[in-house]
Design a protein around this motif. Structure first.
Motif, mmCIF file in Angstrom:
data_model
loop_
_atom_site.group_PDB
_atom_site.id
_atom_site.type_symbol
_atom_site.label_atom_id
_atom_site.label_comp_id
_atom_site.label_asym_id
_atom_site.label_seq_id
_atom_site.Cartn_x
_atom_site.Cartn_y
_atom_site.Cartn_z
ATOM 1 N N MET A 51 37.539 -53.791 -25.374
ATOM 2 C CA MET A 51 36.727 -52.714 -25.886
ATOM 3 C C MET A 51 35.797 -53.275 -26.954
ATOM 4 S SD MET A 51 37.647 -49.048 -27.488
ATOM 5 C CE MET A 51 38.250 -48.633 -25.895
ATOM 6 N N THR A 52 34.556 -52.826 -26.911
ATOM 7 C CA THR A 52 33.581 -53.231 -27.907
ATOM 8 C C THR A 52 33.058 -52.010 -28.655
ATOM 9 O OG1 THR A 52 31.738 -53.100 -26.343
ATOM 10 C CG2 THR A 52 32.840 -55.238 -26.571
ATOM 11 N N PHE A 53 32.706 -52.206 -29.913
ATOM 12 C CA PHE A 53 32.089 -51.172 -30.738
ATOM 13 C C PHE A 53 30.707 -51.677 -31.110
ATOM 14 C CE2 PHE A 53 36.545 -50.454 -31.163
ATOM 15 C CZ PHE A 53 36.666 -49.066 -31.219
ATOM 16 N N GLU A 54 29.720 -50.798 -31.013
ATOM 17 C CA GLU A 54 28.372 -51.212 -31.368
ATOM 18 C C GLU A 54 27.624 -50.050 -32.008
ATOM 19 O OE1 GLU A 54 26.235 -50.803 -27.063
ATOM 20 O OE2 GLU A 54 27.825 -52.312 -27.245
ATOM 21 N N ASP A 55 26.703 -50.379 -32.897
ATOM 22 C CA ASP A 55 25.845 -49.360 -33.464
ATOM 23 C C ASP A 55 24.929 -48.854 -32.365
ATOM 24 O OD1 ASP A 55 26.904 -49.682 -36.000
ATOM 25 O OD2 ASP A 55 25.384 -51.128 -36.614
ATOM 26 N N GLY A 56 24.722 -47.566 -32.343
ATOM 27 C CA GLY A 56 23.828 -46.986 -31.358
ATOM 28 C C GLY A 56 24.358 -45.659 -30.867
ATOM 29 N N VAL A 113 36.722 -39.350 -28.430
ATOM 30 C CA VAL A 113 37.333 -40.457 -27.693
ATOM 31 C C VAL A 113 37.834 -39.890 -26.371
ATOM 32 C CG1 VAL A 113 39.166 -42.194 -27.667
ATOM 33 C CG2 VAL A 113 37.982 -41.666 -29.811
ATOM 34 N N HIS A 114 37.457 -40.535 -25.293
ATOM 35 C CA HIS A 114 37.891 -40.092 -23.968
ATOM 36 C C HIS A 114 39.415 -39.996 -23.945
ATOM 37 C CE1 HIS A 114 38.584 -39.995 -19.668
ATOM 38 N NE2 HIS A 114 37.299 -39.666 -19.540
ATOM 39 N N VAL A 126 33.644 -44.935 -23.856
ATOM 40 C CA VAL A 126 34.969 -44.336 -24.061
ATOM 41 C C VAL A 126 35.082 -43.630 -25.407
ATOM 42 C CG1 VAL A 126 36.163 -45.898 -22.481
ATOM 43 C CG2 VAL A 126 35.987 -46.492 -24.911
ATOM 44 N N GLY A 127 34.066 -43.775 -26.268
ATOM 45 C CA GLY A 127 34.102 -43.085 -27.546
ATOM 46 C C GLY A 127 32.763 -43.140 -28.239
ATOM 47 N N MET A 128 32.581 -42.227 -29.184
ATOM 48 C CA MET A 128 31.352 -42.203 -29.955
ATOM 49 C C MET A 128 31.552 -41.436 -31.243
ATOM 50 S SD MET A 128 28.827 -39.225 -28.559
ATOM 51 C CE MET A 128 27.939 -39.416 -30.086
ATOM 52 N N GLY A 129 30.657 -41.627 -32.186
ATOM 53 C CA GLY A 129 30.589 -40.851 -33.409
ATOM 54 C C GLY A 129 29.159 -40.880 -33.907
ATOM 55 N N ARG A 130 28.750 -39.781 -34.562
ATOM 56 C CA ARG A 130 27.389 -39.718 -35.091
ATOM 57 C C ARG A 130 27.420 -39.251 -36.537
ATOM 58 N NH1 ARG A 130 23.395 -36.076 -33.189
ATOM 59 N NH2 ARG A 130 24.928 -34.451 -32.852
ATOM 60 N N GLY A 142 44.768 -42.369 -28.831
ATOM 61 C CA GLY A 142 46.077 -42.802 -29.304
ATOM 62 C C GLY A 142 46.183 -44.272 -29.663
ATOM 63 N N ALA A 143 45.070 -44.984 -29.631
ATOM 64 C CA ALA A 143 45.110 -46.415 -29.938
ATOM 65 C C ALA A 143 44.244 -46.772 -31.140
ATOM 66 C CB ALA A 143 44.658 -47.212 -28.706
ATOM 67 N N GLY A 144 43.916 -45.787 -31.984
ATOM 68 C CA GLY A 144 43.127 -46.052 -33.181
ATOM 69 C C GLY A 144 41.633 -46.082 -32.974
ATOM 70 N N ARG A 145 41.158 -45.661 -31.820
ATOM 71 C CA ARG A 145 39.720 -45.696 -31.545
ATOM 72 C C ARG A 145 38.940 -44.761 -32.469
ATOM 73 N NH1 ARG A 145 41.927 -49.314 -28.911
ATOM 74 N NH2 ARG A 145 41.916 -49.447 -26.670
#
Length: 123
Positions: free
Chosen positions: A1-6, A70-71, A50-54, A76-79
């Motif tokens: 899993m990767t997290f990126e700005d955008g 979070v989908h 699989v997830g997002m926040g704004r 349940g995994a800290g996403r």
């Protein structure tokens, strides 16, 4: 899993909201909402969102955390914790349903005595 700005695409945004049972307005409204975000972060497994926040607000003093989603298959995994990035603002607020208040309290948010009012809701 990767997290990126955008931000997600409009189609991804609407699909992720639907996956967690949230209502969503039409594509044009969603496009405008995304475009007016101060900041966004997305989580992907490969190409799949699989997830997002704004963050929305004035970008200087006040920010409101919205759309932390979070989908269900990735919950349940800290996403969600990883998606809530609020550094740099003087005041960050959010609106949380009762069932997710403990999640945000673990991240350092506290309930305030203010009373929010809604004029209308999404249909």
């Amino acid at each position: 899993m990767t997290f990126e700005d955008g931000l997600p695409t409009v189609a991804e945004y609407r699909a992720l909201r639907a996956a967690v049972g949230w209502p969503s307005p039409g594509p044009d409204v969603c496009r405008a909402a995304l475009a007016n975000s101060v900041h966004g972060v997305v989580a992907r497994t490969g190409p799949e969102l699989v997830g997002m926040g704004r963050l929305i607000g004035d970008g200087v003093m006040y920010l409101l955390v919205v759309d932390v989603v979070v989908h269900p298959a990735a919950q349940g995994a800290g996403r969600g914790r990883q998606l809530v990035a609020v550094a740099g603002a003087r005041r960050v607020q959010l609106v949380a349903a009762d069932e997710v208040v403990p999640f945000y309290e673990r991240l350092g948010f506290a309930r305030e005595p203010s009373h929010l009012m809604a004029y209308r809701t999404l249909r």
